[in-house]
Scaffold this motif. Structure first.
Motif, PDB file in Angstrom:
ATOM      1  N   PRO A  85       0.813  -1.224   0.000  1.00 50.72           N
ATOM      2  CA  PRO A  85       0.000   0.000   0.000  1.00 50.72           C
ATOM      3  C   PRO A  85       0.843   1.269   0.000  1.00 50.72           C
ATOM      4  O   PRO A  85       0.370   2.339  -0.393  1.00 50.72           O
ATOM      5  CB  PRO A  85      -0.835  -0.127   1.271  1.00 50.72           C
ATOM      6  CG  PRO A  85      -0.902  -1.590   1.539  1.00 50.72           C
ATOM      7  CD  PRO A  85       0.424  -2.131   1.095  1.00 50.72           C
ATOM      8  N   GLU A  86       2.102   1.148   0.439  1.00 48.63           N
ATOM      9  CA  GLU A  86       3.010   2.303   0.463  1.00 48.63           C
ATOM     10  C   GLU A  86       3.740   2.497  -0.869  1.00 48.63           C
ATOM     11  O   GLU A  86       4.567   3.413  -0.997  1.00 48.63           O
ATOM     12  CB  GLU A  86       4.039   2.140   1.584  1.00 48.63           C
ATOM     13  CG  GLU A  86       3.450   2.121   2.981  1.00 48.63           C
ATOM     14  CD  GLU A  86       2.769   0.809   3.330  1.00 48.63           C
ATOM     15  OE1 GLU A  86       1.777   0.828   4.097  1.00 48.63           O
ATOM     16  OE2 GLU A  86       3.206  -0.247   2.817  1.00 48.63           O
ATOM     17  N   ASP A  97       4.439   4.439 -12.107  1.00 52.56           N
ATOM     18  CA  ASP A  97       3.017   4.244 -12.361  1.00 52.56           C
ATOM     19  C   ASP A  97       2.244   4.763 -11.156  1.00 52.56           C
ATOM     20  O   ASP A  97       2.699   4.604 -10.010  1.00 52.56           O
ATOM     21  CB  ASP A  97       2.722   2.758 -12.586  1.00 52.56           C
ATOM     22  CG  ASP A  97       1.350   2.521 -13.212  1.00 52.56           C
ATOM     23  OD1 ASP A  97       0.552   3.480 -13.324  1.00 52.56           O
ATOM     24  OD2 ASP A  97       1.067   1.364 -13.571  1.00 52.56           O
ATOM     25  N   ASP A  98       1.103   5.345 -11.413  1.00 54.57           N
ATOM     26  CA  ASP A  98       0.253   5.867 -10.341  1.00 54.57           C
ATOM     27  C   ASP A  98      -0.827   4.889  -9.899  1.00 54.57           C
ATOM     28  O   ASP A  98      -1.562   5.172  -8.954  1.00 54.57           O
ATOM     29  CB  ASP A  98      -0.428   7.168 -10.786  1.00 54.57           C
ATOM     30  CG  ASP A  98       0.568   8.294 -10.983  1.00 54.57           C
ATOM     31  OD1 ASP A  98       1.543   8.350 -10.204  1.00 54.57           O
ATOM     32  OD2 ASP A  98       0.391   9.095 -11.918  1.00 54.57           O
ATOM     33  N   GLU A  99      -0.945   3.749 -10.570  1.00 53.00           N
ATOM     34  CA  GLU A  99      -2.005   2.782 -10.272  1.00 53.00           C
ATOM     35  C   GLU A  99      -1.433   1.477  -9.754  1.00 53.00           C
ATOM     36  O   GLU A  99      -0.442   0.980 -10.298  1.00 53.00           O
ATOM     37  CB  GLU A  99      -2.842   2.517 -11.532  1.00 53.00           C
ATOM     38  CG  GLU A  99      -3.544   3.745 -12.081  1.00 53.00           C
ATOM     39  CD  GLU A  99      -4.627   4.284 -11.168  1.00 53.00           C
ATOM     40  OE1 GLU A  99      -5.133   3.500 -10.336  1.00 53.00           O
ATOM     41  OE2 GLU A  99      -4.963   5.469 -11.287  1.00 53.00           O
ATOM     42  N   PRO A 100      -2.029   0.870  -8.719  1.00 49.05           N
ATOM     43  CA  PRO A 100      -3.135   1.405  -7.903  1.00 49.05           C
ATOM     44  C   PRO A 100      -2.668   2.455  -6.883  1.00 49.05           C
ATOM     45  O   PRO A 100      -3.473   3.210  -6.368  1.00 49.05           O
ATOM     46  CB  PRO A 100      -3.665   0.165  -7.194  1.00 49.05           C
ATOM     47  CG  PRO A 100      -2.470  -0.707  -7.064  1.00 49.05           C
ATOM     48  CD  PRO A 100      -1.656  -0.495  -8.310  1.00 49.05           C
ATOM     49  N   VAL A 101      -1.343   2.489  -6.625  1.00 48.21           N
ATOM     50  CA  VAL A 101      -0.727   3.561  -5.851  1.00 48.21           C
ATOM     51  C   VAL A 101       0.583   3.910  -6.556  1.00 48.21           C
ATOM     52  O   VAL A 101       1.105   3.132  -7.354  1.00 48.21           O
ATOM     53  CB  VAL A 101      -0.449   3.143  -4.377  1.00 48.21           C
ATOM     54  CG1 VAL A 101      -1.745   2.869  -3.640  1.00 48.21           C
ATOM     55  CG2 VAL A 101       0.486   1.939  -4.317  1.00 48.21           C
TER      56      VAL A 101
END
Length: 246
Positions: free
Chosen positions: A127-128, A183-187
């Motif tokens: 998630p980080e 990449d910005d997805e998913p974080v």
């Protein structure tokens, strides 16, 4: 048996030419390509001429798919400059690519994972936004049903070998032409090779099993970095020129 595995060229024709020259110097004639061939601000057309002309067995990557599964106006920043350079024959070659394949009965090949071209087979994302090696049980679960002694993937641009509990190997050869990405997805997350060299792998069958040799080849990465910057992708230009995004 010996063969080479390449992946994630991303239109970097100069890097591809250097890698193919290195493979030739080793006397290797069999090559498999794990996808993401053209997308980016570099030389998609020249890259396509080489790959189509050499008839290298190739599986379709997520960026290859994005060049053919949507209208031009819906394509992303990596696809639009590449698509403008591709001929009808180049696009037909992309259309004919399989999602996965078995190479010479010894290697299962896909771009991401057997489940999808956007999935990381050997890494997982926290998630980080940290990419780290997946637990072995998760990697093996994705390999369920595959019988070949070798499994090859690309997508993350991270050169890596994972030894399964039954002795088989999963190998990512690294990226021929793109040593850094984000990449910005998913974080938000990113990968930086820390070097600008063109990467690929050689796989050799020995008396003790399959041997993996990771090779990193010099070419004019500075010129390719400048081309990416000139075409509006400065961070990618940095990565190509140095191995670092910033």
């Amino acid at each position: 048996m010996i063969f080479a595995a390449i992946a994630d060229i991303h239109g970097n024709c100069a890097a591809l030419e250097a890698v193919l020259s290195d493979i030739g110097k080793l006397g290797i004639t069999d090559i498999v390509n794990l996808g993401d061939c053209f997308s980016g601000p570099l030389e998609a057309g020249r890259t396509a001429d080489i790959l189509v002309g050499q008839n290298i067995p190739t599986v379709r990557g997520n960026h290859d798919r994005a060049l053919i599964d949507r209208p031009f106006e819906n394509m992303g920043d990596w696809e639009k400059p590449a698509h403008a350079q591709l001929s009808t024959a180049h696009l037909a070659w992309l259309q004919a690519m399989p999602f996965d394949m078995v190479f010479k009965d010894v290697a299962y090949c896909c771009h991401g994972s057997p489940k999808g071209d956007l999935e990381y087979w050997l890494e997982r994302l926290s998630p980080e936004g940290i990419l780290s090696l997946r637990p072995l049980k998760e990697i093996e679960a994705l390999a369920e049903g595959i019988k070949q002694p070798l499994m090859l993937c690309g997508h993350t641009h991270i050169a890596r070998t994972v030894h399964l509990s039954d002795g088989r190997l999963i190998v990512n050869p690294g990226s021929v032409g793109c040593p850094g990405w984000k990449d910005d997805e998913p974080v938000y997350h990113q990968v930086e090779a820390g070097h600008p060299l063109a990467s690929y792998a050689v796989l050799e069958e020995t008396a003790h099993g399959w041997q993996v040799y990771f090779r990193q080849v010099r070419y004019d990465h500075v010129a390719m970095g400048e081309l990416a910057r000139a075409n509006g992708m400065s961070q990618l230009g940095n990565a190509i020129a140095t191995g670092w995004l910033d």
